[in-house]
Scaffold this motif. Structure first.
Motif, PDB file in Angstrom:
ATOM      1  N   LYS A 135      -6.651   6.489   3.555  1.00 30.57           N
ATOM      2  CA  LYS A 135      -5.486   6.046   2.809  1.00 30.57           C
ATOM      3  C   LYS A 135      -5.839   5.890   1.331  1.00 30.57           C
ATOM      4  O   LYS A 135      -6.873   5.305   1.009  1.00 30.57           O
ATOM      5  CB  LYS A 135      -4.991   4.698   3.337  1.00 30.57           C
ATOM      6  CG  LYS A 135      -4.393   4.805   4.731  1.00 30.57           C
ATOM      7  CD  LYS A 135      -4.120   3.426   5.296  1.00 30.57           C
ATOM      8  CE  LYS A 135      -3.507   3.523   6.689  1.00 30.57           C
ATOM      9  NZ  LYS A 135      -3.479   2.221   7.350  1.00 30.57           N
ATOM     10  N   ILE A 140       4.431   2.882  -6.555  1.00 28.31           N
ATOM     11  CA  ILE A 140       5.573   3.667  -6.064  1.00 28.31           C
ATOM     12  C   ILE A 140       6.259   4.415  -7.212  1.00 28.31           C
ATOM     13  O   ILE A 140       6.478   3.848  -8.275  1.00 28.31           O
ATOM     14  CB  ILE A 140       6.563   2.735  -5.321  1.00 28.31           C
ATOM     15  CG1 ILE A 140       7.670   3.527  -4.636  1.00 28.31           C
ATOM     16  CG2 ILE A 140       7.170   1.683  -6.234  1.00 28.31           C
ATOM     17  CD1 ILE A 140       8.466   2.710  -3.639  1.00 28.31           C
ATOM     18  N   LYS A 149       0.264  12.765  -3.075  1.00 26.52           N
ATOM     19  CA  LYS A 149       1.138  13.432  -2.110  1.00 26.52           C
ATOM     20  C   LYS A 149       0.852  14.927  -2.024  1.00 26.52           C
ATOM     21  O   LYS A 149       1.041  15.541  -0.988  1.00 26.52           O
ATOM     22  CB  LYS A 149       2.598  13.219  -2.529  1.00 26.52           C
ATOM     23  CG  LYS A 149       3.464  12.743  -1.386  1.00 26.52           C
ATOM     24  CD  LYS A 149       4.873  12.525  -1.856  1.00 26.52           C
ATOM     25  CE  LYS A 149       5.793  12.372  -0.675  1.00 26.52           C
ATOM     26  NZ  LYS A 149       7.169  12.189  -1.136  1.00 26.52           N
ATOM     27  N   LYS A 157      -0.340   5.518   0.220  1.00 28.46           N
ATOM     28  CA  LYS A 157       0.273   4.201   0.381  1.00 28.46           C
ATOM     29  C   LYS A 157       0.839   3.792  -0.955  1.00 28.46           C
ATOM     30  O   LYS A 157       0.151   3.875  -1.974  1.00 28.46           O
ATOM     31  CB  LYS A 157      -0.770   3.165   0.834  1.00 28.46           C
ATOM     32  CG  LYS A 157      -1.188   3.373   2.265  1.00 28.46           C
ATOM     33  CD  LYS A 157      -1.672   2.081   2.879  1.00 28.46           C
ATOM     34  CE  LYS A 157      -0.560   1.379   3.586  1.00 28.46           C
ATOM     35  NZ  LYS A 157      -0.922   0.086   4.129  1.00 28.46           N
ATOM     36  N   THR A 158       2.085   3.371  -0.959  1.00 23.41           N
ATOM     37  CA  THR A 158       2.691   3.025  -2.251  1.00 23.41           C
ATOM     38  C   THR A 158       2.855   1.519  -2.370  1.00 23.41           C
ATOM     39  O   THR A 158       3.180   0.833  -1.406  1.00 23.41           O
ATOM     40  CB  THR A 158       4.062   3.693  -2.425  1.00 23.41           C
ATOM     41  OG1 THR A 158       4.918   3.275  -1.376  1.00 23.41           O
ATOM     42  CG2 THR A 158       3.947   5.193  -2.441  1.00 23.41           C
ATOM     43  N   TYR A 159       2.623   1.029  -3.572  1.00 19.26           N
ATOM     44  CA  TYR A 159       2.696  -0.406  -3.865  1.00 19.26           C
ATOM     45  C   TYR A 159       3.733  -0.660  -4.950  1.00 19.26           C
ATOM     46  O   TYR A 159       4.007   0.212  -5.758  1.00 19.26           O
ATOM     47  CB  TYR A 159       1.328  -0.911  -4.334  1.00 19.26           C
ATOM     48  CG  TYR A 159       0.285  -0.809  -3.257  1.00 19.26           C
ATOM     49  CD1 TYR A 159      -0.019  -1.896  -2.459  1.00 19.26           C
ATOM     50  CD2 TYR A 159      -0.360   0.395  -3.016  1.00 19.26           C
ATOM     51  CE1 TYR A 159      -0.957  -1.790  -1.448  1.00 19.26           C
ATOM     52  CE2 TYR A 159      -1.303   0.515  -2.009  1.00 19.26           C
ATOM     53  CZ  TYR A 159      -1.597  -0.591  -1.227  1.00 19.26           C
ATOM     54  OH  TYR A 159      -2.512  -0.479  -0.230  1.00 19.26           O
ATOM     55  N   ASP A 160       4.257  -1.883  -4.956  1.00 19.05           N
ATOM     56  CA  ASP A 160       5.223  -2.242  -5.988  1.00 19.05           C
ATOM     57  C   ASP A 160       4.557  -2.388  -7.347  1.00 19.05           C
ATOM     58  O   ASP A 160       5.159  -2.117  -8.372  1.00 19.05           O
ATOM     59  CB  ASP A 160       5.915  -3.563  -5.644  1.00 19.05           C
ATOM     60  CG  ASP A 160       6.875  -3.395  -4.495  1.00 19.05           C
ATOM     61  OD1 ASP A 160       6.740  -2.379  -3.793  1.00 19.05           O
ATOM     62  OD2 ASP A 160       7.740  -4.247  -4.303  1.00 19.05           O
ATOM     63  N   LEU A 164      -1.616  -4.691  -6.924  1.00 17.68           N
ATOM     64  CA  LEU A 164      -1.655  -4.906  -5.478  1.00 17.68           C
ATOM     65  C   LEU A 164      -2.465  -3.818  -4.788  1.00 17.68           C
ATOM     66  O   LEU A 164      -3.129  -4.065  -3.777  1.00 17.68           O
ATOM     67  CB  LEU A 164      -0.240  -4.946  -4.908  1.00 17.68           C
ATOM     68  CG  LEU A 164       0.662  -6.052  -5.440  1.00 17.68           C
ATOM     69  CD1 LEU A 164       2.052  -5.935  -4.849  1.00 17.68           C
ATOM     70  CD2 LEU A 164       0.073  -7.409  -5.115  1.00 17.68           C
ATOM     71  N   GLU A 167      -6.026  -4.766  -5.219  1.00 21.22           N
ATOM     72  CA  GLU A 167      -6.297  -5.904  -4.339  1.00 21.22           C
ATOM     73  C   GLU A 167      -6.499  -5.427  -2.899  1.00 21.22           C
ATOM     74  O   GLU A 167      -7.380  -5.908  -2.187  1.00 21.22           O
ATOM     75  CB  GLU A 167      -5.114  -6.877  -4.427  1.00 21.22           C
ATOM     76  CG  GLU A 167      -5.319  -8.211  -3.736  1.00 21.22           C
ATOM     77  CD  GLU A 167      -6.403  -9.068  -4.368  1.00 21.22           C
ATOM     78  OE1 GLU A 167      -6.613  -8.966  -5.585  1.00 21.22           O
ATOM     79  OE2 GLU A 167      -7.036  -9.823  -3.617  1.00 21.22           O
ATOM     80  N   ASP A 168      -5.678  -4.458  -2.494  1.00 23.96           N
ATOM     81  CA  ASP A 168      -5.798  -3.921  -1.137  1.00 23.96           C
ATOM     82  C   ASP A 168      -7.090  -3.128  -0.966  1.00 23.96           C
ATOM     83  O   ASP A 168      -7.681  -3.120   0.109  1.00 23.96           O
ATOM     84  CB  ASP A 168      -4.586  -3.036  -0.822  1.00 23.96           C
ATOM     85  CG  ASP A 168      -3.923  -3.433   0.481  1.00 23.96           C
ATOM     86  OD1 ASP A 168      -4.178  -4.558   0.958  1.00 23.96           O
ATOM     87  OD2 ASP A 168      -3.149  -2.632   1.030  1.00 23.96           O
ATOM     88  N   ALA A 171      -9.759  -5.519  -0.368  1.00 23.94           N
ATOM     89  CA  ALA A 171      -9.724  -6.021   1.000  1.00 23.94           C
ATOM     90  C   ALA A 171     -10.157  -4.947   1.998  1.00 23.94           C
ATOM     91  O   ALA A 171     -10.241  -5.214   3.192  1.00 23.94           O
ATOM     92  CB  ALA A 171      -8.317  -6.510   1.336  1.00 23.94           C
ATOM     93  N   GLY A 172     -10.398  -3.737   1.520  1.00 24.69           N
ATOM     94  CA  GLY A 172     -10.898  -2.670   2.385  1.00 24.69           C
ATOM     95  C   GLY A 172      -9.839  -1.942   3.195  1.00 24.69           C
ATOM     96  O   GLY A 172     -10.159  -1.259   4.160  1.00 24.69           O
ATOM     97  N   ARG A 173      -8.588  -2.077   2.812  1.00 29.94           N
ATOM     98  CA  ARG A 173      -7.545  -1.393   3.584  1.00 29.94           C
ATOM     99  C   ARG A 173      -7.293   0.021   3.094  1.00 29.94           C
ATOM    100  O   ARG A 173      -6.784   0.845   3.836  1.00 29.94           O
ATOM    101  CB  ARG A 173      -6.245  -2.192   3.519  1.00 29.94           C
ATOM    102  CG  ARG A 173      -6.294  -3.510   4.269  1.00 29.94           C
ATOM    103  CD  ARG A 173      -4.891  -4.008   4.530  1.00 29.94           C
ATOM    104  NE  ARG A 173      -4.898  -5.338   5.101  1.00 29.94           N
ATOM    105  CZ  ARG A 173      -4.812  -6.451   4.368  1.00 29.94           C
ATOM    106  NH1 ARG A 173      -4.713  -6.375   3.063  1.00 29.94           N
ATOM    107  NH2 ARG A 173      -4.816  -7.623   4.950  1.00 29.94           N
TER     108      ARG A 173
END
Lengths: 247, 262
Positions: A135, A140, A149, A157-160, A164, A167-168, A171-173
């Motif tokens: 990911k 966005i 894309k 993965k889209t963020y506002d 963020l 930050e993600d 966190a390893g996502r």
């Protein structure tokens, strides 16, 4: 009676204002999404600051207009322009064909490129395609999201807000973030929580130019802003702003 | 003694609600108009103006699936949390009671959006929770508090005599709760739980603030690239409407089934 008098006074004032509107400097409302440091952000004094903001103020001064800056979420910033909530956008908007079909742009005022940020633990990734099956995040509706894309096999993965996404990643996502080069530099090289965790890989891989956006057909405003931009460039004010904000 | 003898006519006592709702009968109920109306409008838009409407309908189905999964996962978890909390709230044990009450008071006082943010980003710093799971947990933790109150009210609505009768039959308190009180309470709480279910379905749109690609986020992704905000949000609204109406019907049917067995 008193209400009536106040109302008529207000009406007279309005009429006077609209009559002098041609002579006096106009005031324009400009929207920005102040979550894109160092281009535009909110500082600890709750002021909207950044490269774009300084640039806009310089342009307004040269063009002889007053500006009011409005902080707006990126997701929907164009919709707000459509519905007339403000006259223009200065928010690191890349001039693209798709956007030009819907809106009018001023001439480009600075150029940047998209760049990839990954965790330091990743030793192999150089380009987005190296993150196949993983990911990758972006804000966005940005050109960064569109670049991700384009790469098959990578999940976007889209963020506002771009913060963020970082930050993600902390966190390893997600395993990579794509954004404008100055923004990447701000998060990956200057922010102390992230400095030890992230790195920028490679060089920026797109050539993009920022422009200010106005509603389609608003030729007067484009002309006015272009006049300001030309004057700022002629006086080399843009170089000063660049050294102030982009390291 | 009243003078009018007609007022002495025998009062018939029947089953069902004291005040029946006549508007729920007939061919054109509000539900049918809304549900089939929304489907009709969707089909009409998709065929009459395929660009952008058909394109939007093609873009969002995986978002619908995510919304569905988050809602279902959260409702199951929230019901469990709610039941435990509800029982805790009526417990005589001071510690259990206090813990359950504290949970309800704290969670009810914090906006869902803040909780979702908190659970996702704050917890993410310490434990690695997949995004979908953390969205479900956040929704469930919030709705568990509301459900707890629903269960508490439901259990307390069962007359005291029921428990006393069960105890005098030689049942233990636990047995009486499980076999006498809870089955009756379940009937009482079903309508408010249905409400919570539908509220949860709609509030699940808040998880789009996390990078969870639910229905709302899919729509926003489409809109932010094509700039057709109005059309996209029309479609999103229609899909949410159809989903909530579908579930409200499902809950209505369940309610009828349970009441039929009275």
């Amino acid at each position: 009676m008193k209400l009536l008098r106040t109302l008529s006074a207000a009406a007279a004032l309005l009429a006077a204002l609209s009559l002098t509107a041609f002579a006096a400097p106009k005031s324009i409302k400009v929207a920005t999404d102040a979550t894109w440091p160092p281009m535009e952000m909110v500082d600890t004094n709750k002021q909207i600051v950044g490269y774009d903001i300084d640039f806009l103020k310089a342009v307004a001064k040269e063009a002889g207009v007053a500006v009011e800056i409005k902080n707006t979420a990126w997701d929907g910033i164009f919709a707000g322009l459509d519905s007339g909530q403000y006259d223009a956008i200065i928010s690191s908007v890349t001039i693209t064909k798709e956007r030009q079909a819907k809106y009018d742009f001023t001439e480009p005022y600075t150029s940047i490129g998209q760049i990839l940020v990954v965790p330091k633990t990743n030793k192999t990734a150089k380009v987005i395609a190296d993150l196949k099956g993983k990911k990758v995040g972006a804000q966005i509706g940005t050109t960064g999201a569109m670049e991700i894309k384009k790469v098959a096999g990578v999940e976007l993965k889209t963020y506002d807000e771009i913060g963020l996404a970082f930050e993600d990643m902390a966190a390893g996502r997600i395993f990579g973030v794509v954004c404008d080069e100055p923004v990447a530099a701000h998060f990956a090289l200057q922010k102390k929580e992230y400095k030890d965790k992230f790195k920028i890989v490679g060089k920026s891989f797109t050539k993009e130019a920022y422009g200010m956006v106005v509603k389609k057909g608003n030729k007067d405003l484009v002309a006015l802003l272009n006049k300001g931009i030309k004057a700022v460039k002629a006086k080399k004010l843009d170089a000063k702003i660049h050294t102030k904000w982009v390291k | 003694m009243p003078k009018n003898p007609a007022s002495h006519a025998p009062i018939e006592v029947g089953d069902g609600a004291a005040i029946p709702n006549k508007n729920d009968a007939g061919l054109f109920t509000a539900w049918r108009i809304a549900f089939f109306g929304a489907i009709f409008v969707s089909l009409y838009l998709a065929f009459a103006k395929p660009d952008p409407y058909y394109e939007i309908f093609k873009f969002v189905p995986d978002g619908v699936l995510v919304t569905f999964k988050v809602t279902l996962g959260a409702i199951l978890l929230a019901t469990c949390i709610g039941l435990i909390t509800g029982l805790g709230r009526i417990s005589d044990n001071r510690f259990i009671n206090g813990a359950a009450s504290l949970y309800v008071e704290v969670i009810r006082g914090i906006p869902l959006l803040v909780q979702i943010f908190y659970i996702y980003y704050a917890l993410g710093r310490f434990v690695k929770i997949p995004d979908m799971l953390s969205a479900i947990i956040a929704m469930a933790v919030c709705y568990g508090a509301y459900m707890g109150e629903v269960f508490r009210a439901g259990i307390q609505s069962i007359p005291k005599g029921q428990m006393e009768a069960a105890l005098s039959l030689g049942m233990s308190r636990r047995q009486a709760m499980r076999q006498v009180i809870l089955p009756q309470a379940f009937k009482v709480v079903l309508p408010p739980i249905g409400n919570e279910f539908i509220a949860l379905l709609k509030d699940s749109s808040l998880v789009s603030i996390l990078a969870v690609s639910d229905l709302l986020r899919r729509g926003r992704e489409y809109a932010s690239e094509t700039f057709s905000y109005f059309e996209t949000y029309t479609v999103i609204a229609l899909i949410y409407l159809v989903m909530t109406l579908f579930f409200s019907k499902l809950i209505g049917i369940m309610e009828e089934r349970l009441n039929a067995g009275k």
